[in-house]
Design an enzyme around this catalytic site. Structure first.
Site, PDB file in Angstrom:
ATOM      1  N   CYS A  70       0.858  -1.178   0.000  1.00 17.33           N
ATOM      2  CA  CYS A  70       0.000   0.000   0.000  1.00 17.33           C
ATOM      3  C   CYS A  70       0.899   1.233   0.000  1.00 17.33           C
ATOM      4  CB  CYS A  70      -0.930   0.009   1.201  1.00 17.33           C
ATOM      5  SG  CYS A  70      -0.197  -0.592   2.708  1.00 17.33           S
ATOM      6  N   GLU A 117      -8.206   8.575   3.217  1.00 17.18           N
ATOM      7  CA  GLU A 117      -7.732   8.231   1.877  1.00 17.18           C
ATOM      8  C   GLU A 117      -8.846   7.828   0.931  1.00 17.18           C
ATOM      9  OE1 GLU A 117      -3.204   6.862   2.869  1.00 17.18           O
ATOM     10  OE2 GLU A 117      -4.663   5.260   2.608  1.00 17.18           O
TER      11      GLU A 117
END
Length: 181
Positions: A70, A117
């Site tokens: 990620c 996010e």
């Protein structure tokens, strides 16, 4: 992309993932500003998922377990290319990736930081041995999905916030696309 894989900026976005500008990564996390990210989930031919334990020196989430990779694309990066390059950098893996879905999440993490996010979730298949970067990764394992779900249910605080939110969405999507085949 920076050749040394430094990711010191984030792309600020709105709820539709329209870029609004950029900000220093740590400032965005201190202020909780919505920014673009990606999460990569890797499965093998046995249906096991690759998870990794974040290195203890990470600015947050050190020692927590999470998906294969990620990160944040940098301004000017192609999202998928950025994901492919980061997967190679962190886990030493090269495989095809397909974007599965996107979602927005927000939550407090340690060190007074806030994750907020717009996360683009990719999935890929890999049957080799990861050669992980010890600056990023402390450990990894291939794990049966049912065993993983039990672990997450019993010890959610051993996993990153985005992983706990993305995993059920991914499994729903995989089940849905499998049922269409």
């Amino acid at each position: 992309m920076n050749s040394d894989m430094e990711r010191d900026k984030v792309i600020l976005v709105n709820e539709s993932d329209v870029a609004l500008g950029q900000m220093a990564k740590m400032e965005a996390h201190r202020r909780g500003c919505l920014h673009r990210a990606f999460s990569i989930f890797i499965l093998n031919a046995n249906g096991e998922m690759l998870i990794h334990q974040r290195a203890s020196n990470k600015y947050h989430g050190g020692g927590l377990w999470t998906n294969a990779c990620c990160s944040h694309p940098q301004p000017g990066d192609d999202l998928k290319e950025s994901a492919l390059e980061r997967l190679q950098y962190e886990m030493g893996i090269h495989c095809e990736l397909e974007k599965v879905f996107s979602f927005v999440y927000k939550g407090e993490v340690e060190n007074g930081l806030i994750e907020h996010e717009f996360d683009h979730v990719f999935r890929g298949t890999f049957d080799g041995i990861p050669h992980f970067n010890t600056v990023e990764v402390a450990d990894y394992q291939w794990i049966d999905i049912n065993e993983l779900l039990q672990w997450v249910a019993n010890s959610p605080d051993t996993f990153t916030i985005w992983f706990r939110q993305a995993l059920p969405l991914l499994l729903d999507e995989i089940a849905f696309t499998t049922s269409l085949s």
